[in-house]
Design a protein around this motif. Structure first.
Motif, short mmCIF file in Angstrom:
data_model
loop_
_atom_site.label_atom_id
_atom_site.label_comp_id
_atom_site.label_asym_id
_atom_site.label_seq_id
_atom_site.Cartn_x
_atom_site.Cartn_y
_atom_site.Cartn_z
N ARG A 31 0.83 -1.21 0.00
CA ARG A 31 0.00 0.00 0.00
C ARG A 31 0.87 1.26 0.00
O ARG A 31 0.58 2.22 -0.71
N ASP A 34 2.30 1.78 -3.38
CA ASP A 34 1.27 2.31 -4.28
C ASP A 34 1.07 3.81 -4.06
O ASP A 34 0.96 4.59 -5.02
N ARG A 35 1.00 4.21 -2.79
CA ARG A 35 0.85 5.65 -2.49
C ARG A 35 2.04 6.45 -3.01
O ARG A 35 1.88 7.52 -3.59
N THR A 37 3.99 5.64 -5.44
CA THR A 37 3.91 5.64 -6.91
C THR A 37 2.92 6.68 -7.40
O THR A 37 3.21 7.42 -8.35
N LYS A 38 1.76 6.77 -6.75
CA LYS A 38 0.76 7.77 -7.15
C LYS A 38 1.30 9.19 -6.95
O LYS A 38 1.14 10.06 -7.81
N ARG A 39 1.94 9.41 -5.80
CA ARG A 39 2.51 10.74 -5.55
C ARG A 39 3.61 11.07 -6.53
O ARG A 39 3.74 12.21 -6.99
N ASP A 41 3.86 9.89 -9.60
CA ASP A 41 3.20 10.18 -10.88
C ASP A 41 2.63 11.60 -10.89
O ASP A 41 2.77 12.33 -11.88
N GLU A 42 2.00 11.99 -9.79
CA GLU A 42 1.44 13.34 -9.70
C GLU A 42 2.55 14.39 -9.75
O GLU A 42 2.42 15.42 -10.45
N SER A 43 3.64 14.13 -9.07
CA SER A 43 4.77 15.07 -9.10
C SER A 43 5.35 15.18 -10.49
O SER A 43 5.70 16.28 -10.95
N ARG A 45 3.72 14.66 -13.32
CA ARG A 45 2.76 15.44 -14.12
C ARG A 45 2.91 16.93 -13.85
O ARG A 45 2.89 17.74 -14.78
#
Length: 132
Positions: A31, A34-35, A37-39, A41-43, A45
């Motif tokens: 988990r 995953d968090r 990875t999401k952060r 990806d957002e960074s 972008r």
């Protein structure tokens, strides 16, 4: 039950408990990954959007700089034209100082004298008519 069977059962329970604890730990790590990875990806972008904004700003700045260069070129051209015209203006000024200015002064003096003479003559005629 003999001691060996109890030992094997205890070991089996311990292994099951260890597997459960390791599964919970690995699930928590999964988990968190995953968090992250999401952060990430957002960074990324956000970084891409910032890079695009910088590219647009750079293009606008280059356009402004190009306009400024054209303006400087126009000013340089205008300055060269003024320098070329300066000689002509100097000649015209000298002509005005040496020829036109004295002629204008002479004409103004003649007009002032003519006005004084006309005024004097009219005064004499008016006085003669008043005496009669």
């Amino acid at each position: 039950m003999d001691a060996q069977s109890v030992l094997f059962i205890a070991l089996a329970v311990a292994v099951v408990a260890l597997v459960v604890v390791l599964s919970v730990a690995l699930l928590s790590i999964h988990r968190n990954v995953d968090r992250i990875t999401k952060r990430l990806d957002e960074s990324l972008r956000q970084f891409e959007m910032t890079a695009e904004d910088v590219r647009k700003t750079n293009a606008a700045f280059r356009e402004v700089l190009s306009e400024v260069e054209r303006g400087v070129s126009n000013v340089t051209h205008f300055t060269e034209g003024v320098r070329a015209l300066r000689g002509t203006v100097d000649v015209a000024t000298r002509v005005f100082d040496h020829a036109l200015s004295p002629a204008l002064v002479s004409t103004a003096s003649a007009l002032a004298g003519l006005k004084a003479a006309t005024s004097h003559i009219l005064d004499r005629f008016v006085r003669k008519e008043e005496r009669k």
